[in-house]
Scaffold this motif. Sequence first.
Motif, PDB file in Angstrom:
ATOM      1  N   ALA A 218      13.736 -13.318 -48.661  1.00 54.09           N
ATOM      2  CA  ALA A 218      12.392 -12.843 -48.968  1.00 54.09           C
ATOM      3  C   ALA A 218      12.245 -11.376 -48.587  1.00 54.09           C
ATOM      4  N   ILE A 219      11.362 -10.699 -49.330  1.00 55.75           N
ATOM      5  CA  ILE A 219      10.940  -9.336 -49.019  1.00 55.75           C
ATOM      6  C   ILE A 219       9.425  -9.389 -48.959  1.00 55.75           C
ATOM      7  N   VAL A 220       8.863  -9.166 -47.774  1.00 56.44           N
ATOM      8  CA  VAL A 220       7.424  -9.343 -47.584  1.00 56.44           C
ATOM      9  C   VAL A 220       6.805  -8.125 -46.895  1.00 56.44           C
ATOM     10  N   SER A 221       5.502  -8.034 -47.023  1.00 57.63           N
ATOM     11  CA  SER A 221       4.728  -6.974 -46.385  1.00 57.63           C
ATOM     12  C   SER A 221       4.497  -7.342 -44.916  1.00 57.63           C
ATOM     13  N   PRO A 222       4.503  -6.374 -44.010  1.00 54.34           N
ATOM     14  CA  PRO A 222       4.400  -6.674 -42.576  1.00 54.34           C
ATOM     15  C   PRO A 222       2.974  -6.835 -42.045  1.00 54.34           C
ATOM     16  N   GLU A 223       1.960  -6.785 -42.895  1.00 51.28           N
ATOM     17  CA  GLU A 223       0.593  -6.766 -42.393  1.00 51.28           C
ATOM     18  C   GLU A 223       0.036  -8.106 -41.935  1.00 51.28           C
TER      19      GLU A 223
ATOM     20  N   ARG B 134       4.309 -12.566 -36.411  1.00 51.56           N
ATOM     21  CA  ARG B 134       4.905 -13.567 -35.510  1.00 51.56           C
ATOM     22  C   ARG B 134       6.393 -13.741 -35.786  1.00 51.56           C
ATOM     23  N   ILE B 135       6.778 -13.718 -37.066  1.00 49.98           N
ATOM     24  CA  ILE B 135       8.195 -13.824 -37.422  1.00 49.98           C
ATOM     25  C   ILE B 135       8.969 -12.650 -36.831  1.00 49.98           C
ATOM     26  N   ILE B 136       8.400 -11.446 -36.920  1.00 59.43           N
ATOM     27  CA  ILE B 136       9.045 -10.257 -36.354  1.00 59.43           C
ATOM     28  C   ILE B 136       9.183 -10.405 -34.840  1.00 59.43           C
TER      29      ILE B 136
ATOM     30  N   ARG C 153      10.046   5.231 -38.303  1.00 58.09           N
ATOM     31  CA  ARG C 153       8.948   5.349 -39.272  1.00 58.09           C
ATOM     32  C   ARG C 153       8.160   4.044 -39.341  1.00 58.09           C
ATOM     33  N   ARG C 154       7.069   4.081 -40.066  1.00 53.25           N
ATOM     34  CA  ARG C 154       6.208   2.918 -40.222  1.00 53.25           C
ATOM     35  C   ARG C 154       6.923   1.838 -41.038  1.00 53.25           C
ATOM     36  N   THR C 155       6.839   0.582 -40.593  1.00 49.42           N
ATOM     37  CA  THR C 155       7.448  -0.531 -41.312  1.00 49.42           C
ATOM     38  C   THR C 155       6.597  -0.873 -42.529  1.00 49.42           C
ATOM     39  N   ARG C 156       7.224  -0.873 -43.695  1.00 48.48           N
ATOM     40  CA  ARG C 156       6.507  -1.187 -44.931  1.00 48.48           C
ATOM     41  C   ARG C 156       7.056  -2.409 -45.628  1.00 48.48           C
TER      42      ARG C 156
ATOM     43  N   LEU D  22      10.829   1.448 -46.503  1.00 47.61           N
ATOM     44  CA  LEU D  22      10.565   1.466 -47.938  1.00 47.61           C
ATOM     45  C   LEU D  22       9.525   0.415 -48.316  1.00 47.61           C
ATOM     46  N   GLN D  23       8.824   0.646 -49.413  1.00 44.09           N
ATOM     47  CA  GLN D  23       7.865  -0.331 -49.927  1.00 44.09           C
ATOM     48  C   GLN D  23       8.609  -1.569 -50.429  1.00 44.09           C
ATOM     49  N   CYS D  24       7.943  -2.720 -50.398  1.00 46.18           N
ATOM     50  CA  CYS D  24       8.537  -3.962 -50.901  1.00 46.18           C
ATOM     51  C   CYS D  24       8.990  -3.804 -52.354  1.00 46.18           C
ATOM     52  N   GLU D  25       8.152  -3.165 -53.171  1.00 41.54           N
ATOM     53  CA  GLU D  25       8.458  -2.989 -54.583  1.00 41.54           C
ATOM     54  C   GLU D  25       9.711  -2.142 -54.784  1.00 41.54           C
TER      55      GLU D  25
END
Length: 89
Positions: free
Chosen positions: A19-24, A30-32, A48-51, A66-69
């Motif tokens: 999976a590739i998911v957004s960190p928000e 919790r997974i992180i 840098r900021r996690t995206r 990097l962005q998920c997209e």
Amino acid sequence: MKLINIGFGNMVEASRLVAIVSPESSPIKRIIQDARQSGKLIDATHGRRTRAVLVTDSDHVILSYLQCETVANRIDETDYPEEEEDEEE
């Protein structure tokens, strides 16, 4: 084996990604945190900021700036590489 660039020259094997998911969201946070505690967190953000959060089949969690997209598009590019143009006849 197809490698995907996830930023700063870091590469991940495409077939291992689940999976590739957004960190928000709270569940992803919790997974992180769980991955950090179990030693299965890989931080490829270089400060840098996690995206994007990448989850692998071995339960490793990879953080990318990097962005998920963007990561998803890079996976698509490796699945369907552009055909080389024919040389002039």
